[in-house]
Design an enzyme around this catalytic site. Structure first.
Site, PDB file in Angstrom:
ATOM      1  N   TYR A 108       0.869  -1.176   0.000  1.00  0.00           N
ATOM      2  CA  TYR A 108       0.000   0.000   0.000  1.00  0.00           C
ATOM      3  C   TYR A 108       0.900   1.218   0.000  1.00  0.00           C
ATOM      4  CZ  TYR A 108      -3.189   3.613   1.659  1.00  0.00           C
ATOM      5  OH  TYR A 108      -3.917   4.761   1.773  1.00  0.00           O
ATOM      6  N   GLU A 196      -3.101   7.618  -3.976  1.00  0.00           N
ATOM      7  CA  GLU A 196      -3.109   6.306  -3.332  1.00  0.00           C
ATOM      8  C   GLU A 196      -2.898   5.224  -4.391  1.00  0.00           C
ATOM      9  OE1 GLU A 196      -5.876   4.810   0.236  1.00  0.00           O
ATOM     10  OE2 GLU A 196      -6.819   4.613  -1.713  1.00  0.00           O
TER      11      GLU A 196
END
Ligand code: GDP
Ligand code: MN
Length: 384
Positions: A108, A196
């Protein structure tokens, strides 16, 4: 402002961040053509301004052209409801067709603003693919952060120190640090509020951004003219879109029925709290702004009355630069041609509040006056 995954990936490509090979398709036939061109198994990805698509059929793996046709037919023209969408979901107008990537490791990666330090922060976790909220709750130690500096930007030694904690093949360090520096550069140059990549994967010893989300800070949009053109009005609630045109801060809330019209964000929050205290729920947040004029008030009031969820309207105005009598005129204008409208409770205080009450009493509008928010709460309870 949000942009679509394929648009975010185009920006990634410009900056040299690896993304899967792929193209956008507007219909199932185009989807088949893209698959033929890629000459591979593909992933079909619904383009909506929301994450969490994978769990609800918005991301599907297609083995052959029948699959790609079927999946894109199922997605295009429908609304996708994810755990992040409000109301009845977001319409899918396009799908992204990408070559399937073999996943070895999922990470992530995000860059956002850290308001405590006043600098951008890079967030990395080895638990890619999962929602960051879940990792934060269950394995907070697995979330690593490094801070940028408004003047020095992001210093490479910080990336190296972080990399050492990740347990990734050391030979991949160069690629890793290059991606982080590039994402950081996009964040700064494009005035982002969030970038993101979830997941950022390692596949055959190469990092690839499998997903991409970019949000741009709205206050900086005036200087991001290329990004302004990416605005997709289909991804926004029609009433919110209307409010945007009139520069009203309006957020539709899907589980309430008390429409709130307030001047000032703080007062708007307090008003929403009071409606909850009264045992009801607000249908919206609406700040008309400190310097609203009659026309803006009229528009704001129309937006609230057009919301079919609204059963009661709570007007809470504190006259300052916006005089209460001007606001009252705006309300009267908005209701002029309406035969039916929800019950209205009005709190008018500050500049020209008496004048406002007189104007509204003289008009034929049905409006219940309340002294203050506590009184208003009581009156909402009586109506509901
Ligand atoms: P999101 O659910 O909206 O965040 O959409 P993503 O783009 O993150 O896709 C959801 C999930 O699908 C990812 O977390 C991956 O696990 C999986 N996925 C997406 N693309 C690929 C791919 O090319 N190969 C494989 N093996 N899985 C993929
Ligand atoms: Mn994702």
């Amino acid at each position: 402002m949000q942009i679509h995954e394929f648009q975010a990936k185009n920006i990634f490509k410009e900056y040299g961040i690896p993304v899967p090979e792929g193209e956008i398709a507007n219909n199932p036939q185009e989807a088949i053509s893209v698959m033929e061109k890629l000459n591979s198994k593909v992933v079909v990805k619904a383009q909506v301004h929301s994450g969490g698509r994978g769990k609800v059929g918005g991301v599907k793996l297609a083995e052959n052209s029948d699959d790609v046709f079927r999946f894109s037919s199922e997605m295009i023209g429908r609304k996708l409801v994810t755990n992040q969408t409000a109301g009845n979901g977001l319409p899918v107008n396009k799908v992204l067709i990408e070559k399937v990537t073999e996943i070895e490791t999922e990470l992530y990666l995000a860059v956002t603003m850290d308001y405590e330090s006043g600098s951008p922060v890079v967030i990395i976790s080895t638990e890619g693919g999962m929602e960051i909220e879940t990792i934060a709750e269950k394995n907070p130690e697995k979330i690593l952060k490094i801070f940028g500096d408004p003047l020095l930007e992001l210093l490479p030694y910080k990336i190296r120190k972080l990399f050492e904690k990740l347990n990734i093949e050391p030979s991949l360090y160069k690629q890793f640090s290059s991606i982080i520096l590039k994402v950081y550069k996009i964040f700064v140059e494009k005035d982002c509020s969030l970038i993101e990549i979830n997941p950022l994967v390692i596949s055959n010893e190469k990092f690839i951004a499998l997903d991409a989300k970019i949000s741009i800070e709205e206050d900086a949009l005036f200087r991001q003219t290329k990004i302004q053109d990416l605005f997709d009005s289909t991804q926004i609630d029609p009433l919110e879109l209307e409010a945007l045109k009139y520069d009203l801060s309006y957020v539709k809330l899907y589980d309430g029925d008390v429409g709130c019209m307030v001047n000032g964000a703080g007062l708007a929050m307090a008003t929403m709290d009071i409606t909850v205290k009264a045992g009801t729920k607000p249908a919206n947040f609406l700040d008309v702004g400190g310097s609203a004029d009659q026309n803006k008030i009229k528009k704001a009031f129309e937006i609230i009355t057009e919301d079919s969820d609204v059963k009661v309207i709570l007007v809470n105005l504190f006259g300052g630069i916006l005089r209460c009598d001007i606001a009252a005129q705006g309300i009267i204008e908005a209701l002029k041609d309406k035969k039916e409208y929800p019950s209205i409770i009005g709190v008018f205080r500050g500049t020209n509040s008496e004048e406002a009450k007189r104007i509204l009493t003289d008009s034929k509008i049905k409006l219940i006056f309340a002294e203050d928010l506590i009184d208003a709460a009581k009156k909402i309870k009586e109506i509901e």
